[in-house]
Design a protein around this motif. Structure first.
Motif, PDB file in Angstrom:
ATOM      1  N   UNK A  55       0.857  -1.179   0.000  1.00 49.67           N
ATOM      2  CA  UNK A  55       0.000   0.000   0.000  1.00 49.67           C
ATOM      3  C   UNK A  55       0.897   1.234   0.000  1.00 49.67           C
ATOM      4  N   UNK A  56       0.799   2.120  -0.980  1.00 49.99           N
ATOM      5  CA  UNK A  56       1.765   3.230  -1.090  1.00 49.99           C
ATOM      6  C   UNK A  56       1.741   4.200   0.073  1.00 49.99           C
ATOM      7  N   UNK A  57       0.553   4.403   0.700  1.00 47.80           N
ATOM      8  CA  UNK A  57       0.469   5.338   1.821  1.00 47.80           C
ATOM      9  C   UNK A  57       0.919   4.696   3.126  1.00 47.80           C
ATOM     10  N   UNK A  58       1.104   3.380   3.122  1.00 51.40           N
ATOM     11  CA  UNK A  58       1.539   2.635   4.309  1.00 51.40           C
ATOM     12  C   UNK A  58       2.335   1.429   3.830  1.00 51.40           C
ATOM     13  N   UNK A  59       3.573   1.637   3.364  1.00 48.88           N
ATOM     14  CA  UNK A  59       4.344   0.571   2.710  1.00 48.88           C
ATOM     15  C   UNK A  59       4.579  -0.680   3.541  1.00 48.88           C
ATOM     16  N   UNK A  60       4.400  -0.588   4.871  1.00 51.75           N
ATOM     17  CA  UNK A  60       4.566  -1.775   5.699  1.00 51.75           C
ATOM     18  C   UNK A  60       3.387  -2.733   5.568  1.00 51.75           C
ATOM     19  N   UNK A  61       2.280  -2.272   5.028  1.00 53.68           N
ATOM     20  CA  UNK A  61       1.140  -3.143   4.735  1.00 53.68           C
ATOM     21  C   UNK A  61       1.383  -3.789   3.380  1.00 53.68           C
ATOM     22  N   UNK A  62       1.552  -5.093   3.383  1.00 54.29           N
ATOM     23  CA  UNK A  62       1.925  -5.821   2.172  1.00 54.29           C
ATOM     24  C   UNK A  62       1.095  -7.096   2.062  1.00 54.29           C
TER      25      UNK A  62
END
Length: 249
Positions: A55-62
């Protein structure tokens, strides 16, 4: 930076009133479907791949995504995305894949939704999903050809089923607006635990895949306009109650 409503990142709990059981009537309908109905659009699916998205706004969400793709022509593919390769996998999104030539023809506004595949391919992150009985030497040869055809392509991914903090699509139904997802461009962006989970699921080694491709697959420099989430320009879809909008984060 524009104001926006953030999407919840907490774990979505499965509804307890249903255990996902299938009635005998539904089972009978499913069994007879192949004899009664036409599934022509699905007949064009000829590629099975697995990679990770963020997720680009929250890169740790994969999320781990299994791609089943129909090659429309040399410039275009369309892929159905699932959270696993099992018979009960959830359809979690779609990805459109286009050639470098076609990507460069897009206007600047459209380019912001697209990501490159260069790192994914060269690093071993993107792999083919192969049958267990196929010899490894055959898999390697076929994969090199397939991935060379993808290294200079660009993807637009729309995630329809959100993931929780563990990268799982754990909600009973897909919730919220669709989300634009992107891919990786460096080693330090990838969640090593999620990658290890993917490798264990498939019985592969991403590190070994990378080594196999060294000197054999080399992509062009990434075209200007792609991967804008890296340049401080990530875009996302937000639910503002009365309408859904796309905003810069």
């Amino acid at each position: 930076m524009e104001e926006h409503l953030t999407m919840p990142t907490h774990k979505c709990h499965e509804a307890k009133e249903s255990e996902g059981q299938t009635t005998s009537g539904i089972a009978a309908l499913s069994a007879g479907a192949a004899m009664l109905q036409s599934f022509k659009p699905l007949g064009g699916i000829c590629e099975a791949l697995c990679g990770l998205h963020l997720y680009p706004e929250d890169p740790k969400r994969q999320v781990i995504a299994y791609h089943y793709c129909h090659v429309i022509d040399e410039d275009r593919r369309q892929c159905l995305l699932y959270d696993s390769d099992s018979v009960d996998a959830k359809l979690i999104g779609v990805e459109y894949v286009i050639s470098e030539k076609l990507f460069k023809s897009l206007d600047d506004n459209e380019k912001k939704y697209w990501h490159s595949h260069k790192y994914e391919v060269e690093s071993g992150l993107l792999v083919q999903v192969s049958k267990s009985l196929v010899p490894e030497t055959v898999v390697q040869a076929a994969e090199l050809v397939a991935l060379q055809a993808l290294v200079n392509t660009y993807g637009k991914t729309i995630q329809l089923w959100p993931v929780d903090d563990q990268g799982e699509c754990s909600s009973k139904v897909p919730t919220g607006p669709p989300q634009v997802l992107f891919s990786f461009t460096r080693d330090d962006q990838v969640n090593p635990d999620l990658l290890a989970r993917r490798d264990q699921q498939m019985g592969i080694s991403t590190a070994a895949k990378r080594k196999e491709r060294e000197g054999k697959i080399q992509g062009n420099p990434v075209a200007e306009g792609a991967d804008q989430w890296l340049k401080g320009n990530p875009w996302q879809i937000y639910d503002e109650g009365s309408h859904v909008s796309v905003k810069k984060v």
